[in-house]
Design an enzyme around this catalytic site. Structure first.
Site, PDB file in Angstrom:
ATOM      1  N   ALA A  38      -8.715  -8.015  10.999  1.00  0.00           N
ATOM      2  CA  ALA A  38      -7.877  -8.746  11.881  1.00  0.00           C
ATOM      3  C   ALA A  38      -7.224  -9.824  11.379  1.00  0.00           C
ATOM      4  CB  ALA A  38      -8.828  -9.415  13.076  1.00  0.00           C
ATOM      5  N   GLU A  48     -13.573  -1.621  11.190  1.00  0.00           N
ATOM      6  CA  GLU A  48     -14.069  -0.978  12.585  1.00  0.00           C
ATOM      7  C   GLU A  48     -12.805   0.190  13.206  1.00  0.00           C
ATOM      8  OE1 GLU A  48     -13.572  -5.359  13.664  1.00  0.00           O
ATOM      9  OE2 GLU A  48     -15.403  -5.108  14.836  1.00  0.00           O
ATOM     10  N   GLU A  67     -16.654 -10.735   8.969  1.00  0.00           N
ATOM     11  CA  GLU A  67     -16.646 -11.574  10.113  1.00  0.00           C
ATOM     12  C   GLU A  67     -17.578 -13.048   9.816  1.00  0.00           C
ATOM     13  OE1 GLU A  67     -16.600  -8.473  10.157  1.00  0.00           O
ATOM     14  OE2 GLU A  67     -15.321  -7.679  11.492  1.00  0.00           O
TER      15      GLU A  67
HETATM   16  N1  COA Z   1      -5.478 -11.902   7.974  1.00  0.00           N
HETATM   17  C1  COA Z   1      -4.483 -12.690   7.567  1.00  0.00           C
HETATM   18  N2  COA Z   1      -3.936 -12.614   6.341  1.00  0.00           N
HETATM   19  C2  COA Z   1      -4.826 -12.007   5.389  1.00  0.00           C
HETATM   20  C3  COA Z   1      -5.885 -11.379   5.559  1.00  0.00           C
HETATM   21  C4  COA Z   1      -6.290 -11.427   7.156  1.00  0.00           C
HETATM   22  N3  COA Z   1      -7.284 -10.709   7.567  1.00  0.00           N
HETATM   23  N4  COA Z   1      -6.440 -11.006   4.454  1.00  0.00           N
HETATM   24  C5  COA Z   1      -5.463 -11.219   3.620  1.00  0.00           C
HETATM   25  N5  COA Z   1      -4.678 -11.832   4.136  1.00  0.00           N
HETATM   26  C6  COA Z   1      -3.368 -12.351   3.412  1.00  0.00           C
HETATM   27  C7  COA Z   1      -3.844 -13.632   2.663  1.00  0.00           C
HETATM   28  O1  COA Z   1      -3.701 -14.989   3.412  1.00  0.00           O
HETATM   29  C8  COA Z   1      -2.480 -13.522   1.456  1.00  0.00           C
HETATM   30  O2  COA Z   1      -1.435 -14.090   2.268  1.00  0.00           O
HETATM   31  P1  COA Z   1      -0.461 -15.229   1.328  1.00  0.00           P
HETATM   32  O3  COA Z   1       0.130 -14.422   0.102  1.00  0.00           O
HETATM   33  O4  COA Z   1       0.585 -15.172   2.291  1.00  0.00           O
HETATM   34  O5  COA Z   1      -1.437 -16.481   1.121  1.00  0.00           O
HETATM   35  C9  COA Z   1      -2.432 -12.338   1.272  1.00  0.00           C
HETATM   36  O6  COA Z   1      -2.905 -11.365   2.320  1.00  0.00           O
HETATM   37  C10 COA Z   1      -3.216 -11.745   0.107  1.00  0.00           C
HETATM   38  O7  COA Z   1      -4.682 -11.973   0.266  1.00  0.00           O
HETATM   39  P2  COA Z   1      -5.310 -12.865  -1.060  1.00  0.00           P
HETATM   40  O8  COA Z   1      -6.282 -13.597  -0.258  1.00  0.00           O
HETATM   41  O9  COA Z   1      -4.294 -13.750  -1.551  1.00  0.00           O
HETATM   42  O10 COA Z   1      -5.771 -11.839  -1.943  1.00  0.00           O
HETATM   43  P3  COA Z   1      -7.071 -11.803  -2.768  1.00  0.00           P
HETATM   44  O11 COA Z   1      -6.958 -10.771  -3.544  1.00  0.00           O
HETATM   45  O12 COA Z   1      -7.294 -12.997  -3.460  1.00  0.00           O
HETATM   46  O13 COA Z   1      -8.385 -11.823  -1.704  1.00  0.00           O
HETATM   47  C11 COA Z   1      -9.624 -10.858   0.229  1.00  0.00           C
HETATM   48  C12 COA Z   1      -8.518 -10.521  -1.061  1.00  0.00           C
HETATM   49  C13 COA Z   1      -9.653  -9.440   0.886  1.00  0.00           C
HETATM   50  C14 COA Z   1     -10.855 -10.747  -0.488  1.00  0.00           C
HETATM   51  C15 COA Z   1      -9.031 -11.927   0.966  1.00  0.00           C
HETATM   52  O14 COA Z   1      -7.872 -11.782   1.310  1.00  0.00           O
HETATM   53  C16 COA Z   1      -9.751 -12.142   2.286  1.00  0.00           C
HETATM   54  O15 COA Z   1     -11.030 -12.506   2.287  1.00  0.00           O
HETATM   55  N6  COA Z   1      -9.290 -11.685   3.603  1.00  0.00           N
HETATM   56  C17 COA Z   1      -9.955 -11.938   4.810  1.00  0.00           C
HETATM   57  C18 COA Z   1     -10.898 -10.599   5.087  1.00  0.00           C
HETATM   58  C19 COA Z   1     -11.579 -10.954   6.277  1.00  0.00           C
HETATM   59  O16 COA Z   1     -12.536 -11.729   6.563  1.00  0.00           O
HETATM   60  N7  COA Z   1     -11.425  -9.977   7.119  1.00  0.00           N
HETATM   61  C20 COA Z   1     -12.046 -10.004   8.749  1.00  0.00           C
HETATM   62  C21 COA Z   1     -11.015 -10.822   9.552  1.00  0.00           C
HETATM   63  S1  COA Z   1     -11.783 -10.838  11.107  1.00  0.00           S
END
Ligand code: COA
Length: 267
Positions: A63, A115, A135
């Site tokens: 999400a 999901e 989550e």
């Molecule tokens: N929603 C919105 N934006 C997201 C996202 C999400 N679920 N997951 C990643 N992004 C965005 C980041 O904010 C970043 O954007 P920016 O460059 O404009 O700041 C871009 O995608 C790249 O992500 P980044 O976090 O910089 O990459 P990373 O390699 O350091 O980390 C993850 C990768 C997947 C570990 C990390 O992005 C993360 O934890 N994302 C969330 C996953 C999550 O909790 N999903 C469930 C949501 S309910």
């Protein structure tokens, strides 16, 4: 535009194309995906759908947290309508899609990305793909159906380990627990998903639709109700060309074989 569509023979390949946000499922992306699925449903040339992500980093990081945070700031009602309504709406649509819906998981499948994989009828993963339910680190349970489908598919304890720890699992464990059907080298991913689709597409479309509906609708009901569902979907195929052709082909072949053998029906 966050969804690219390219048809390969009778399979529509849909590509999540929001790489700068790891293909996070924004409300806009979800709406576009639903509209593209509507187009695929009514398109007689499309017999199956493959969903993948652009590149090899992410299938989907779940999400869109910015959208979700806005909805949560709007309070209980808004959060339920926007987060759960849209998220469950998408996964239900995938689960109930009347044509085979196959995901080709090309990298991270986190939160909503996992999901979507659970809701899909079939899943193929690249060797480097990972699946997870982060989550809990954000303070809430999976809202796109993940607290319900994952335990039904892989068992309560395996699901709870993922849901409660938030720790990701790799593709080989996902295969072992039945979250995906196959794991293949990254370069073979799309071909593997398309090959799976074509093994299904050779069968009558009425039979495919009936199998999908019978299994999906029968999965979470008692065996008696499930058998009634099976009867109804079997019945729906009785008057179809698919059944007539399938039986004629088999019986035709059998009588020809009998003739060759000089059997009692050969006269
Ligand atoms: N929603 C919105 N934006 C997201 C996202 C999400 N679920 N997951 C990643 N992004 C965005 C980041 O904010 C970043 O954007 P920016 O460059 O404009 O700041 C871009 O995608 C790249 O992500 P980044 O976090 O910089 O990459 P990373 O390699 O350091 O980390 C993850 C990768 C997947 C570990 C990390 O992005 C993360 O934890 N994302 C969330 C996953 C999550 O909790 N999903 C469930 C949501 S309910």
């Amino acid at each position: 535009m966050f969804i690219d569509r390219e048809d390969r023979d009778d399979t529509a390949v849909l590509v999540l194309n929001r790489p700068d946000k790891l293909n996070a499922l924004s409300y806009e992306l979800i709406s576009e995906l639903q509209r593209t699925m509507d187009d695929c449903e009514i398109d007689p040339d499309v017999r199956a759908v493959v969903l993948t992500g652009v590149g090899k980093r992410a299938f989907s990081a779940g999400a869109d947290i910015a959208d979700l945070a806005g909805s949560i700031r709007g309070g209980h009602e808004v959060a339920l309508r926007e987060v759960v309504g849209r998220g469950q709406g998408l996964t239900r649509r995938i689960e109930n899609f009347p044509k085979p819906f196959i995901v080709a998981v090309n990298g991270l499948a986190l939160g909503g990305g996992c999901e979507v994989t659970e809701a899909a009828h079939l899943a193929v993963a690249a060797e480097h793909a990972t699946f997870g339910k982060p989550e809990i680190t954000l303070g809430f349970p999976p809202p796109f159906g993940g607290s319900q489908r994952l335990p039904r598919h892989v068992g309560r304890k395996r699901a709870l380990e993922m849901i409660l720890t938030g720790d990701p699992i790799d593709a080989s464990l996902a295969l072992q627990i039945g979250l995906v059907n196959a794991v293949v080298p990254e370069g073979d991913l799309l071909d593997a998903a398309l090959a799976l689709a074509s093994r299904i597409n050779r069968h009558p479309r009425t039979a495919v639709a009936a199998c999908l509906a019978a299994v999906t609708r029968g999965l979470n009901v008692s065996i008696d109700e499930g058998l009634a569902i099976e009867a109804a979907w079997f019945g729906s195929t009785v008057p179809t060309e698919g059944v007539r052709d399938g039986l004629d082909r088999f019986l035709g072949r059998s009588s020809t074989e009998a003739e060759h053998r000089g059997g009692p029906d050969s006269s």
